[in-house]
Design a protein around this motif. Structure first.
Motif, short mmCIF file in Angstrom:
data_model
loop_
_atom_site.label_atom_id
_atom_site.label_comp_id
_atom_site.label_asym_id
_atom_site.label_seq_id
_atom_site.Cartn_x
_atom_site.Cartn_y
_atom_site.Cartn_z
N VAL A 50 0.83 -1.20 0.00
CA VAL A 50 0.00 0.00 0.00
C VAL A 50 0.87 1.25 0.00
CG1 VAL A 50 -1.65 1.33 1.37
CG2 VAL A 50 -1.98 -1.12 1.07
N THR A 51 1.97 1.21 0.76
CA THR A 51 2.90 2.34 0.78
C THR A 51 3.46 2.60 -0.61
OG1 THR A 51 3.53 1.90 3.09
CG2 THR A 51 5.07 3.19 1.75
N ALA A 52 3.91 1.53 -1.28
CA ALA A 52 4.48 1.68 -2.62
C ALA A 52 3.46 2.22 -3.60
CB ALA A 52 5.02 0.33 -3.10
N LEU A 53 2.26 1.69 -3.57
CA LEU A 53 1.22 2.14 -4.50
C LEU A 53 0.84 3.60 -4.26
CD1 LEU A 53 -1.07 -1.03 -4.51
CD2 LEU A 53 0.44 -0.26 -6.35
N PHE A 98 6.18 -4.96 -10.49
CA PHE A 98 5.08 -5.49 -9.71
C PHE A 98 5.28 -6.96 -9.38
CE2 PHE A 98 3.44 -1.78 -11.88
CZ PHE A 98 2.75 -1.13 -10.86
N GLN A 99 4.44 -7.42 -8.46
CA GLN A 99 4.60 -8.76 -7.89
C GLN A 99 4.31 -9.88 -8.89
OE1 GLN A 99 2.42 -10.97 -4.13
NE2 GLN A 99 3.03 -8.84 -3.92
N GLU A 100 3.28 -9.72 -9.69
CA GLU A 100 2.84 -10.80 -10.59
C GLU A 100 2.80 -10.29 -12.03
OE1 GLU A 100 2.24 -13.49 -12.64
OE2 GLU A 100 2.21 -14.26 -10.60
N PRO A 101 3.81 -10.65 -12.85
CA PRO A 101 3.89 -10.10 -14.20
C PRO A 101 2.73 -10.51 -15.10
CG PRO A 101 5.53 -11.83 -13.89
CD PRO A 101 4.95 -11.54 -12.55
N MET A 102 2.13 -11.66 -14.86
CA MET A 102 1.06 -12.11 -15.74
C MET A 102 -0.16 -11.21 -15.63
SD MET A 102 0.88 -14.23 -18.11
CE MET A 102 -0.38 -14.76 -19.26
N THR A 103 -0.36 -10.57 -14.48
CA THR A 103 -1.48 -9.65 -14.33
C THR A 103 -1.06 -8.21 -14.59
OG1 THR A 103 -1.09 -9.49 -11.94
CG2 THR A 103 -2.65 -11.15 -12.68
N LEU A 178 13.64 3.14 -8.38
CA LEU A 178 12.97 1.91 -8.77
C LEU A 178 12.35 1.28 -7.52
CD1 LEU A 178 12.38 -0.32 -10.90
CD2 LEU A 178 14.58 -1.34 -10.27
N ILE A 179 11.05 0.96 -7.60
CA ILE A 179 10.36 0.28 -6.51
C ILE A 179 10.04 -1.14 -6.99
CG2 ILE A 179 8.34 0.27 -5.01
CD1 ILE A 179 8.15 3.31 -5.43
N ALA A 180 10.50 -2.14 -6.25
CA ALA A 180 10.24 -3.53 -6.61
C ALA A 180 9.38 -4.16 -5.52
CB ALA A 180 11.56 -4.29 -6.75
N LEU A 210 16.93 2.06 -5.05
CA LEU A 210 16.02 0.91 -5.10
C LEU A 210 15.31 0.75 -3.76
CD1 LEU A 210 14.91 -1.76 -6.35
CD2 LEU A 210 17.00 -2.87 -5.53
N ILE A 211 13.98 0.67 -3.83
CA ILE A 211 13.18 0.26 -2.68
C ILE A 211 12.66 -1.14 -2.98
CG2 ILE A 211 11.12 0.70 -1.29
CD1 ILE A 211 11.41 3.66 -1.94
N MET A 212 13.10 -2.11 -2.21
CA MET A 212 12.69 -3.50 -2.39
C MET A 212 11.72 -3.87 -1.27
SD MET A 212 13.05 -6.50 -4.02
CE MET A 212 14.65 -6.62 -4.83
N ILE A 213 10.51 -4.25 -1.66
CA ILE A 213 9.51 -4.69 -0.70
C ILE A 213 9.52 -6.21 -0.68
CG2 ILE A 213 7.03 -4.78 -0.23
CD1 ILE A 213 6.89 -1.98 -1.57
N THR A 214 9.71 -6.80 0.48
CA THR A 214 9.86 -8.25 0.54
C THR A 214 9.56 -8.77 1.93
OG1 THR A 214 11.40 -10.09 0.12
CG2 THR A 214 12.33 -8.09 1.10
N HIS A 215 9.27 -10.06 2.02
CA HIS A 215 9.20 -10.73 3.31
C HIS A 215 10.34 -11.73 3.45
CE1 HIS A 215 6.99 -13.40 0.53
NE2 HIS A 215 7.61 -14.34 1.20
N ASP A 216 11.19 -11.80 2.43
CA ASP A 216 12.28 -12.78 2.37
C ASP A 216 13.55 -12.19 2.96
OD1 ASP A 216 14.33 -14.54 1.64
OD2 ASP A 216 13.36 -15.08 -0.25
N LEU A 217 13.91 -12.62 4.17
CA LEU A 217 15.08 -12.07 4.84
C LEU A 217 16.39 -12.50 4.17
CD1 LEU A 217 14.02 -12.38 8.58
CD2 LEU A 217 14.04 -10.35 7.14
#
Length: 331
Positions: A50-53, A98-103, A178-180, A210-217
């Protein structure tokens, strides 16, 4: 570590959805500098995307409302810009993966045309030049036989190739920011590593922030310069990546670290954080982590401020630094 003025500086950002009793993002502040990688970490529902959007101006204005704060980019407040001005920035000086390229890719258009469209929108070029740029970008993101892929449709590519196309589109106009947003979530582990390496290499080439949004440490440990840990819409800890990993000072950060599997021998089960992120209509008063916190006690009914614990290292916990609190309790 970059020392230049921030490319983007967010101050006290608060967002609320229409009809919601609490802010979905509450008092969030951070900055990112040229060439720097800031990772925003947290569970699903913590307000990262939500922050990124909101920064990209992609939240519906009738549904999401900015309650307070600024997001300064090139001397302008992104949160106050009209839609036309934001459209001029998006895909040009600021881009998003964005998270899902197919959409995110249009299934009705060839990928070469989709990349060309972004170039034509922001650069004084003709269609031949834009197509040449599209080919150049496909080659930069290491798509095999790029010239033969220009006229492919998204469904003709694998998930990893589609994400490479999204990266090519995001970088086509050499953005300064760039926001990922979780760019590897839908990919298998091997492809995830390739995509992260690709983003990191391209960022180093261009000096893009780069701002990377992730839950993967694991991703955070590999690429971050700085880390912002979010919980229930608030920043609970922030600092250089080494400080966050070597000396976490918020119980939530400690819980995240403890729940990561290790490659070495381990006795017992992985640690878990009991409960779940609170719903927007059931936010606790004071510290929002209190219902899940093993250290919660007197005073947690008030909201803790981010306090300085070391060079650029801050945590929002009444008991930080935790070592001192434990020593006092033991004494």
């Amino acid at each position: 570590m970059p020392t230049e003025a921030p490319v983007l500086e967010v101050q006290d950002l608060s967002l609320r959805f229409k009809g919601a009793p609490a802010n979905i993002v509450d008092g969030l502040s951070f900055a990112v500098r040229p060439g720097e990688t800031l990772c925003i970490v947290g569970e699903s529902g913590c307000g990262k995307s939500v922050t990124a959007l909101s920064l990209m101006g992609l939240l519906p204005r009738g549904v999401a409302r900015v309650m307070s704060g600024t997001a300064t980019f090139a001397g302008q407040d992104l949160l106050a810009l009209p839609e036309r001005a934001l459209a001029d920035l998006r895909g040009d000086r600021i881009s998003m993966i964005f998270q899902e390229p197919m959409t995110s890719l249009n299934p009705s258009y060839r990928i070469g045309d989709q990349i060309s469209e972004i170039v034509l929108r922001h650069r004084p070029v003709n269609r031949v030049q834009a197509r040449a740029r599209a080919l150049e970008m496909l080659e930069r993101v290491k798509i095999p036989a790029a010239s033969s892929r220009l006229d492919d449709y998204p469904h003709e590519l694998s998930g990893g190739m589609r994400q490479r196309v999204m990266i090519a589109m995001a970088l086509a106009n050499d953005p300064v920011l760039l926001i990922a947003d979780e760019p590897t979530t839908a990919l298998d582990v091997t492809i995830q590593a390739q995509i992260i390496d690709l983003i990191e290499d391209l960022q180093k080439e261009s000096g893009t922030a780069l701002i990377m949004i992730t839950h993967d440490l694991g991703v955070v440990a590999e690429i971050a310069d700085r880390v912002c840990v979010m919980y229930a819409g608030r920043a609970v800890e922030e600092g250089p990546v080494a400080a966050i990993f070597d000396d976490p000072q918020h119980p939530y950060t400690i819980g995240l670290m403890s729940s990561v599997p290790s490659v070495g021998p381990r006795s017992g089960r992985l640690a878990t954080i009991g409960g779940m992120v609170p719903a927007i209509d059931n936010m606790p008063s004071g510290c929002r982590f209190t219902p899940r916190c093993p250290f919660a006690g007197t005073g947690c009914e008030t909201t803790p401020a981010l306090v300085e614990l070391g060079p650029s290292h801050r945590a929002a916990c009444h008991y930080a630094p935790l070592e001192r609190a434990f020593a006092e309790a033991a004494g």
